[in-house]
Scaffold this motif. Sequence first.
Motif, short mmCIF file in Angstrom:
data_model
loop_
_atom_site.label_atom_id
_atom_site.label_comp_id
_atom_site.label_asym_id
_atom_site.label_seq_id
_atom_site.Cartn_x
_atom_site.Cartn_y
_atom_site.Cartn_z
N ALA A 181 -1.58 6.98 6.95
CA ALA A 181 -1.46 7.51 6.01
C ALA A 181 -0.30 6.24 4.41
O ALA A 181 0.11 5.89 3.59
CB ALA A 181 -1.15 8.63 5.06
N ARG A 182 0.92 6.46 5.38
CA ARG A 182 1.90 5.65 4.85
C ARG A 182 2.84 4.92 4.94
O ARG A 182 3.70 3.74 4.32
CB ARG A 182 2.91 6.99 4.59
CG ARG A 182 2.97 8.51 4.15
CD ARG A 182 2.58 7.71 2.39
NE ARG A 182 3.78 7.85 1.67
CZ ARG A 182 5.20 8.15 1.56
NH1 ARG A 182 5.12 9.64 1.97
NH2 ARG A 182 6.39 8.17 1.11
N HIS A 183 2.62 4.45 6.70
CA HIS A 183 3.47 3.36 6.87
C HIS A 183 2.61 1.94 7.77
O HIS A 183 2.69 1.89 8.38
CB HIS A 183 4.03 3.62 7.66
CG HIS A 183 5.53 5.40 7.55
ND1 HIS A 183 6.18 4.23 6.78
CD2 HIS A 183 5.43 6.07 8.28
CE1 HIS A 183 6.75 5.42 6.00
NE2 HIS A 183 6.98 6.29 6.81
N THR A 184 1.75 1.21 6.57
CA THR A 184 1.09 0.90 6.79
C THR A 184 0.99 -0.69 6.37
O THR A 184 1.88 -0.58 4.97
CB THR A 184 -0.48 1.09 6.39
OG1 THR A 184 -0.68 1.37 5.39
CG2 THR A 184 -1.32 2.21 7.16
N TYR A 185 0.71 -1.82 6.67
CA TYR A 185 1.46 -3.41 5.85
C TYR A 185 0.74 -3.44 4.98
O TYR A 185 1.36 -3.83 4.08
CB TYR A 185 1.31 -4.18 7.42
CG TYR A 185 2.56 -4.21 8.12
CD1 TYR A 185 3.36 -4.61 7.37
CD2 TYR A 185 2.03 -4.14 9.47
CE1 TYR A 185 4.51 -4.77 8.00
CE2 TYR A 185 2.99 -4.52 10.74
CZ TYR A 185 4.26 -4.25 9.68
OH TYR A 185 5.31 -5.11 10.72
N ALA A 186 -0.50 -3.08 4.54
CA ALA A 186 -1.56 -2.86 3.33
C ALA A 186 -0.14 -1.99 2.32
O ALA A 186 0.02 -2.66 1.30
CB ALA A 186 -2.88 -2.65 3.84
N ARG A 187 0.06 -1.23 2.99
CA ARG A 187 1.12 -0.81 1.47
C ARG A 187 2.29 -0.97 1.35
O ARG A 187 2.99 -1.17 -0.21
CB ARG A 187 1.69 1.21 2.59
CG ARG A 187 0.16 2.56 1.86
CD ARG A 187 0.44 3.39 2.13
NE ARG A 187 1.45 4.47 1.23
CZ ARG A 187 1.42 4.61 0.31
NH1 ARG A 187 -0.11 5.05 0.27
NH2 ARG A 187 2.26 5.10 -0.65
N LYS A 188 2.93 -1.38 2.55
CA LYS A 188 3.84 -2.19 2.11
C LYS A 188 4.10 -3.74 1.66
O LYS A 188 4.79 -3.34 0.81
CB LYS A 188 4.67 -2.43 3.51
CG LYS A 188 5.07 -1.21 4.69
CD LYS A 188 5.33 -0.29 3.44
CE LYS A 188 5.77 0.81 5.11
NZ LYS A 188 6.63 1.89 4.26
N MET A 189 2.93 -4.25 1.82
CA MET A 189 2.63 -4.87 0.99
C MET A 189 2.71 -5.43 -0.55
O MET A 189 2.85 -5.85 -1.82
CB MET A 189 1.56 -6.20 1.46
CG MET A 189 1.92 -7.04 2.93
SD MET A 189 2.91 -8.05 2.75
CE MET A 189 4.15 -7.00 3.41
N GLU A 190 1.64 -4.40 -1.15
CA GLU A 190 1.91 -3.18 -2.45
C GLU A 190 3.25 -3.54 -3.23
O GLU A 190 3.16 -4.18 -4.57
CB GLU A 190 0.76 -2.38 -2.41
CG GLU A 190 -0.29 -1.66 -1.54
CD GLU A 190 -1.17 -0.74 -2.45
OE1 GLU A 190 0.40 0.10 -2.70
OE2 GLU A 190 -2.35 -0.20 -1.91
N PHE A 191 4.36 -2.96 -2.22
CA PHE A 191 5.69 -2.77 -3.06
C PHE A 191 5.61 -4.51 -2.79
O PHE A 191 7.08 -5.48 -4.56
CB PHE A 191 6.42 -2.28 -2.03
CG PHE A 191 7.51 -1.98 -2.40
CD1 PHE A 191 8.37 -1.49 -3.44
CD2 PHE A 191 8.39 -2.90 -1.84
CE1 PHE A 191 9.70 -2.23 -3.62
CE2 PHE A 191 9.87 -3.27 -1.85
CZ PHE A 191 10.52 -2.88 -3.37
N VAL A 192 5.26 -5.21 -1.63
CA VAL A 192 6.10 -6.67 -1.64
C VAL A 192 5.64 -7.56 -2.78
O VAL A 192 6.59 -8.39 -3.28
CB VAL A 192 5.84 -7.31 -0.90
CG1 VAL A 192 6.41 -8.44 -0.32
CG2 VAL A 192 6.98 -6.05 0.52
N SER A 193 4.66 -7.34 -3.38
CA SER A 193 3.93 -8.30 -4.23
C SER A 193 4.43 -7.45 -5.57
O SER A 193 4.34 -9.14 -6.50
CB SER A 193 2.30 -7.87 -4.30
OG SER A 193 1.20 -8.68 -5.19
N ARG A 194 4.47 -7.00 -5.27
CA ARG A 194 4.68 -5.96 -7.29
C ARG A 194 6.03 -7.32 -7.72
O ARG A 194 6.34 -7.43 -8.28
CB ARG A 194 5.04 -4.74 -7.36
CG ARG A 194 5.33 -4.42 -8.44
CD ARG A 194 5.77 -3.10 -8.52
NE ARG A 194 6.36 -2.51 -7.69
CZ ARG A 194 7.86 -1.72 -8.17
NH1 ARG A 194 8.22 -2.39 -8.77
NH2 ARG A 194 8.46 -1.24 -6.85
N VAL A 195 7.10 -7.04 -6.42
CA VAL A 195 8.27 -7.65 -6.41
C VAL A 195 8.03 -9.15 -6.96
O VAL A 195 8.88 -9.55 -8.03
CB VAL A 195 9.12 -7.36 -5.29
CG1 VAL A 195 10.72 -8.04 -5.22
CG2 VAL A 195 9.56 -6.10 -5.86
#
Length: 250
Positions: free
Chosen positions: A225-239
């Motif tokens: 629910a919380r620690h997938t690369y898809a979720r992490k890349m949402e943050f990286v993409s925003r930055v």
Amino acid sequence: LKRRGILLTSQITCPMPPDENVKLMDVIFTSFPHYVDRLRTWGVRRVEYSALAFEPDVLSRIGMAGGACGVRDLAISFVGGVGADLHWRRGTALLEEVARSFPNDFRWWGYGTERLTADSPLHVCYRGEAWGREMYGILARSRIVVNRHGEVAQGNANCMRMFEATGLGACLLTESAPNLESLFPSGAVATYDSPGAACTQIAALLADEPRRARIAEAGHAHTLARHTYARKMEFVSRVLREELECRVKA
């Protein structure tokens, strides 16, 4: 590249390279909380903390489609490096204590056997190297996965093994850490503060399969629910989009 106006970005979760290289970066992502202020002090304009993650596609690639658990025929496992003369002095001592206490149940795969003393109990439990799908398959067969961090983590919870083990449905046993509760809720992992405490936890978990399974299921659900690369890349993409938009406006 910098003179041409290229946005230089990187990720670091290893011993720090020479600062003259690091200073060239415009944006750095790190999963080490203690690196954030250090990198900013060195003059890196934007430093963002971003924990590591798990890729759910692994589940289908090793035959765990839908998260279905297979046979967990490995009671206690570890996949990784050893060597007290490298980054894992405390970690190697921990694994040796586990091997000494559970010689019939503990198995480990990895590298660094040439760095062990001749009388290390880890030699008996060693099963060779394991990478890629084979490594994931071992974690998927494990009831308890032992985790240790290198000294470079400075007491923080960080490594990919935490997310890989939980993502594959094993019960993770990892060190207590000041930032662990920001990664996993209570009851989603088991913790220890010393090699002796780790062995006590292992014995208790092996003796209480329902409790072990509850911890494993909670960790598995939280990671997906919380620690997938898809979720992490949402943050990286925003930055990175913010940084690129600022350059366009400038």
